[in-house]
Design a protein around this motif. Structure first.
Motif, PDB file in Angstrom:
ATOM      1  N   VAL A   1      28.970  91.276  42.358  1.00 49.03           N
ATOM      2  CA  VAL A   1      27.699  91.783  42.089  1.00 49.03           C
ATOM      3  C   VAL A   1      26.952  92.418  40.801  1.00 49.03           C
ATOM      4  N   ALA A   2      27.664  92.535  39.839  1.00 45.43           N
ATOM      5  CA  ALA A   2      27.368  92.713  38.395  1.00 45.43           C
ATOM      6  C   ALA A   2      27.177  91.247  37.924  1.00 45.43           C
ATOM      7  N   VAL A   3      28.149  89.809  38.070  1.00 47.41           N
ATOM      8  CA  VAL A   3      27.598  89.263  37.369  1.00 47.41           C
ATOM      9  C   VAL A   3      26.805  88.049  38.493  1.00 47.41           C
ATOM     10  N   ALA A   4      26.400  88.444  39.851  1.00 47.74           N
ATOM     11  CA  ALA A   4      25.573  87.298  40.549  1.00 47.74           C
ATOM     12  C   ALA A   4      24.555  87.969  40.251  1.00 47.74           C
ATOM     13  N   LEU A   5      24.056  89.265  39.412  1.00 48.90           N
ATOM     14  CA  LEU A   5      23.068  89.846  38.961  1.00 48.90           C
ATOM     15  C   LEU A   5      22.806  89.159  37.654  1.00 48.90           C
ATOM     16  N   ILE A   6      24.103  89.617  36.785  1.00 48.20           N
ATOM     17  CA  ILE A   6      23.119  88.994  34.850  1.00 48.20           C
ATOM     18  C   ILE A   6      23.070  87.223  35.418  1.00 48.20           C
TER      19      ILE A   6
ATOM     20  N   GLY B   1      25.070  87.790  48.245  1.00 54.37           N
ATOM     21  CA  GLY B   1      25.708  88.146  50.271  1.00 54.37           C
ATOM     22  C   GLY B   1      26.322  86.895  49.991  1.00 54.37           C
ATOM     23  N   ALA B   2      26.022  85.896  49.375  1.00 55.00           N
ATOM     24  CA  ALA B   2      26.313  84.513  49.906  1.00 55.00           C
ATOM     25  C   ALA B   2      27.756  84.553  48.727  1.00 55.00           C
ATOM     26  N   VAL B   3      27.357  84.965  47.894  1.00 57.44           N
ATOM     27  CA  VAL B   3      28.635  84.925  46.677  1.00 57.44           C
ATOM     28  C   VAL B   3      29.651  86.210  47.105  1.00 57.44           C
TER      29      VAL B   3
ATOM     30  N   LEU C   1      39.435  85.026  51.606  1.00 53.51           N
ATOM     31  CA  LEU C   1      40.364  86.176  51.420  1.00 53.51           C
ATOM     32  C   LEU C   1      41.245  85.529  52.492  1.00 53.51           C
ATOM     33  N   VAL C   2      40.795  84.848  53.357  1.00 51.96           N
ATOM     34  CA  VAL C   2      42.020  84.129  54.675  1.00 51.96           C
ATOM     35  C   VAL C   2      43.152  82.971  54.436  1.00 51.96           C
ATOM     36  N   PHE C   3      42.209  82.605  52.819  1.00 54.64           N
ATOM     37  CA  PHE C   3      43.418  81.451  52.260  1.00 54.64           C
ATOM     38  C   PHE C   3      44.406  82.024  50.900  1.00 54.64           C
ATOM     39  N   LEU C   4      43.275  82.907  50.068  1.00 53.18           N
ATOM     40  CA  LEU C   4      43.815  83.361  49.207  1.00 53.18           C
ATOM     41  C   LEU C   4      44.065  84.683  48.850  1.00 53.18           C
ATOM     42  N   SER C   5      44.574  85.295  47.691  1.00 51.34           N
ATOM     43  CA  SER C   5      45.403  86.508  47.229  1.00 51.34           C
ATOM     44  C   SER C   5      44.012  86.922  46.479  1.00 51.34           C
ATOM     45  N   ARG C   6      43.688  87.942  46.946  1.00 47.33           N
ATOM     46  CA  ARG C   6      42.140  88.843  46.394  1.00 47.33           C
ATOM     47  C   ARG C   6      41.789  88.398  45.141  1.00 47.33           C
ATOM     48  N   ARG C   7      43.025  88.029  44.129  1.00 49.49           N
ATOM     49  CA  ARG C   7      42.192  87.060  43.128  1.00 49.49           C
ATOM     50  C   ARG C   7      41.955  86.143  42.604  1.00 49.49           C
ATOM     51  N   GLY C   8      42.524  85.386  43.744  1.00 46.62           N
ATOM     52  CA  GLY C   8      41.939  83.710  44.521  1.00 46.62           C
ATOM     53  C   GLY C   8      40.654  83.854  44.447  1.00 46.62           C
ATOM     54  N   ALA C   9      40.555  85.028  45.163  1.00 46.32           N
ATOM     55  CA  ALA C   9      39.515  84.670  46.232  1.00 46.32           C
ATOM     56  C   ALA C   9      38.177  84.842  45.482  1.00 46.32           C
ATOM     57  N   LEU C  10      38.445  86.419  44.628  1.00 45.62           N
ATOM     58  CA  LEU C  10      37.922  86.864  43.236  1.00 45.62           C
ATOM     59  C   LEU C  10      37.046  85.850  42.803  1.00 45.62           C
ATOM     60  N   PHE C  11      37.707  84.432  41.858  1.00 48.00           N
ATOM     61  CA  PHE C  11      37.599  83.374  41.727  1.00 48.00           C
ATOM     62  C   PHE C  11      37.184  82.922  41.807  1.00 48.00           C
ATOM     63  N   ALA C  12      37.129  82.430  43.245  1.00 46.49           N
ATOM     64  CA  ALA C  12      36.664  81.325  43.734  1.00 46.49           C
ATOM     65  C   ALA C  12      34.752  82.145  44.280  1.00 46.49           C
ATOM     66  N   ALA C  13      35.262  82.975  44.106  1.00 52.49           N
ATOM     67  CA  ALA C  13      33.599  83.987  44.042  1.00 52.49           C
ATOM     68  C   ALA C  13      32.691  83.802  42.666  1.00 52.49           C
ATOM     69  N   LEU C  14      33.497  84.033  41.955  1.00 48.02           N
ATOM     70  CA  LEU C  14      32.969  84.096  40.915  1.00 48.02           C
ATOM     71  C   LEU C  14      32.158  82.325  39.867  1.00 48.02           C
TER      72      LEU C  14
ATOM     73  N   ALA D   1      33.594  75.758  49.969  1.00 47.28           N
ATOM     74  CA  ALA D   1      34.544  74.946  49.949  1.00 47.28           C
ATOM     75  C   ALA D   1      34.873  74.575  48.849  1.00 47.28           C
ATOM     76  N   LEU D   2      34.094  74.029  48.099  1.00 51.01           N
ATOM     77  CA  LEU D   2      34.399  73.392  46.532  1.00 51.01           C
ATOM     78  C   LEU D   2      35.081  74.708  45.873  1.00 51.01           C
ATOM     79  N   ALA D   3      34.818  75.302  45.743  1.00 46.63           N
ATOM     80  CA  ALA D   3      34.995  76.845  45.409  1.00 46.63           C
ATOM     81  C   ALA D   3      36.210  77.070  45.494  1.00 46.63           C
ATOM     82  N   ILE D   4      36.976  77.543  47.061  1.00 48.54           N
ATOM     83  CA  ILE D   4      37.845  78.103  47.503  1.00 48.54           C
ATOM     84  C   ILE D   4      38.906  77.468  47.735  1.00 48.54           C
ATOM     85  N   LEU D   5      38.358  75.350  47.344  1.00 44.41           N
ATOM     86  CA  LEU D   5      39.428  74.930  47.397  1.00 44.41           C
ATOM     87  C   LEU D   5      40.247  74.409  45.830  1.00 44.41           C
ATOM     88  N   SER D   6      39.325  74.618  44.692  1.00 45.42           N
ATOM     89  CA  SER D   6      39.389  74.935  43.458  1.00 45.42           C
ATOM     90  C   SER D   6      40.713  76.163  42.711  1.00 45.42           C
TER      91      SER D   6
END
Length: 577
Positions: A41-46, A131-133, A141-154, A363-368
């Motif tokens: 949320v912080a990064v999205a607002l920035i 909300g999309a982020v 989170l279906v396919f990745l660890s919490r850390r990987g999911a966070l990276f995809a959302a960033l 999908a591109l972000a999660i694949l990456s």
């Protein structure tokens, strides 16, 4: 006696410091879901807030949506959609209802001026983008660890295109939100083993409600992303059994229950005209021919993605070899079925607009992120290292373009923006330079920090101050200064939607003779006449023996027409009848 550290070692330590600190922040935030959400949320607002409140209404789509919502509030008719004096039968009602609710809430806090505040109409887009982020994180989170999911959302939070749509009062950020919600539910149904594929009311409710919301926002476009993905998965698996948790029959009935009332009501109110225009003209026209000049050959979206998905596109490009090698693996197959069919459809369609493919970017972000988490980029090694220099290269090109545009369209030298641009470029250069030592995660997070500085400079400082571009805002300021009602204002040929929004719904768009006739009625009356048509206006004014004088001249650049313009504001000296 202290041992002096070699200069090369000091330089290396300096290079590593920021990327490693950012990776440490990623590690700390991924320890708990709450921390991950707060960081996102912080990064999205920035990323999204600069310029959100002070950027003038953008022509033409944003201004049309906002004005149609404004007229809905003025008329109290929440079924039919009107823009100025015309019917607006292009998109369904969803975005207008969301914007109307936002403005009504704003009126309760700041009063009647809320209806002329464009940022209130933008709030649904801002909330949907944030909300999309978060939904990208939830889906990953279906396919990745919490850390990987966070990276995809960033990666999504820093995406150029999502930042644009977060600031515009139109449909695309909200559509993205609904599409990711459907794919998040679909992914959870898909990964279940066959023996565990019983109906899941929660997943079904999320999937079908999000699909209904997408339909109400942009009609058949939401199913156009979901349907081909489901078909591709069913073909790949030779089975559609993964849909059982989503309760297809019950869910479809629920979806129809949500969308049919308005679609029936608009058919009755317009006697079918809405469907004739929305489907027969608007949608089919975009498929068969380049609507409004937005034509492009196949491959346009691939090329555009290097700008619209920047800076994340670098990571996505580096992940391609891993994705291809593992295309049959469950997670990769699901994400490719989300990405590829819709992308191909839009590449084939004749009309090309960058935001059309936004709903496949998650999908591109999660694949990456998947490729990174499973070591796919580490294996690629130095073969792909050259991609990272696209970060500073693109930033330099954009900074030069922005600087040139600011010097041409702005006022003054804009000292506040240049340090931000320079620091952003330095961080992006730093990201590329440090990649071989810190890896893709540290390099990308450094690049993201640089990108955020560029967004701040562009959206908050430079664009709002390019006064030559905001002609409607300056004309509206003259109207407020003169104190004339919108019904006593005429304009020709400058008739942008933003002028209706900023001056008022009753503004008159007509020919020079009609503007002269309006001023002849007397009272507080104004005419905006482009210099090319001033002789025609003066001719009609003389024929009417009109008494008038010029009160201002607004010079600028029409970014839709792509040409400089100069508009004189004439005021009537006639006594009111």
């Amino acid at each position: 006696m202290a041992i002096l550290q070699p200069a090369s070692d000091k330089r290396r330590a300096f290079d590593l410091d920021l990327p490693q600190r950012l990776v440490g922040l990623l590690d700390a935030a991924s320890e708990r879901h709450g921390r991950a959400v707060l960081l996102l949320v912080a990064v999205a607002l920035i990323a999204f807030l600069p310029g959100f409140f002070n950027l003038s209404p953008i022509d033409r789509d944003e201004a049309r949506f906002a004005q149609a919502t404004k007229q809905m509030l003025e008329s109290g008719n929440y079924v039919d959609i009107r823009f100025h004096t015309q019917a607006r039968h292009k998109k369904p009602i969803g975005i207008y209802w969301l914007q109307a609710a936002s403005v009504k809430a704003g009126e309760a806090v700041i009063g009647p001026s809320a209806r002329a505040s464009i940022w209130l109409y933008r709030l649904p887009s801002l909330f949907a983008a944030i909300g999309a982020v978060l939904l990208t994180y939830w889906t990953a989170l279906v396919f990745l660890s919490r850390r990987g999911a966070l990276f995809a959302a960033l990666m999504m939070a820093g995406c150029v295109l999502l930042g644009v749509e977060a600031r515009l009062a139109k449909t695309d950020a909200v559509l993205l939100f609904t599409v990711i919600a459907t794919f998040g539910a679909l992914a959870r149904a898909y990964v279940r083993p066959p023996e565990a594929r019983q109906g899941d009311l929660t997943l079904a409710l999320i999937f079908w409600t999000a699909l209904a919301a997408g339909i109400l926002v942009k009609g058949p476009v939401a199913p156009l992303f979901v349907g081909p993905a489901i078909a591709a998965l069913a073909i790949a698996d030779r089975s559609g059994g993964f849909l059982r948790p989503l309760k297809p029959l019950l869910g479809l009935a629920w979806c129809l229950l949500l969308v049919l009332p308005w679609f029936v009501a608009i058919y009755i109110v317009t006697d079918g005209a809405f469907y004739q225009h929305a489907v027969g003209v608007d949608m089919m026209g975009k498929v068969a021919e380049g609507a409004e000049g937005h034509w492009g050959p196949p491959g346009t979206y691939f090329l555009a993605a290097w700008g619209t998905f920047w800076p994340s596109i670098v990571v996505a490009a580096m992940a391609v070899p891993y994705v291809w090698r593992n295309r049959r693996e469950t997670a990769v197959r699901f994400l490719l079925c989300w990405l590829v069919p819709s992308w191909v459809i839009f590449e084939i369609a004749v009309t090309k607009l960058p935001h059309y493919v936004l709903p496949v970017y998650p999908a591109l972000a999660i694949l990456s992120a998947l490729a990174i988490e499973r070591g796919g980029l580490a294996r690629a090694g130095s073969r792909l290292a050259g991609f990272v220099w696209f970060w500073p290269g693109f930033a330099v090109a954009v900074s030069l373009a922005l600087g040139g545009a600011y010097l041409y369209f702005g006022s003054g030298f804009g000292l506040a923006a240049w340090p931000l641009l320079l620091l952003g470029v330095v961080l992006l250069w730093w990201a590329a330079r440090s990649f071989p030592r810190v890896g893709i995660e540290g390099a990308f997070l450094t690049a993201l920090a640089g990108a955020l500085l560029l967004y701040l400079a562009a959206w908050q400082v430079m664009l709002p101050q390019m006064r030559a571009l905001w002609i409607s805002e300056r004309l509206a300021a003259v109207v407020r200064q003169q104190g004339c009602p919108a019904a006593q204002v005429a304009s020709f040929p400058y008739q942008e939607p933003s002028l209706v929004f900023l001056v008022g719904t009753q503004i008159n768009y007509g020919l020079p003779n009609e503007a002269a006739a309006l001023l002849k009625k007397g009272g507080c009356a104004l005419a905006f006449i482009d210099e090319r048509f001033t002789p025609a206006f003066e001719k009609h004014a003389n024929a009417l023996a009109l008494k008038y004088h010029a009160v201002a001249t607004i010079s600028g650049f029409t970014y839709n027409g792509g040409r400089p313009t100069s508009i004189t504001v004439f005021r009537s000296d006639e006594a009111g009848s």
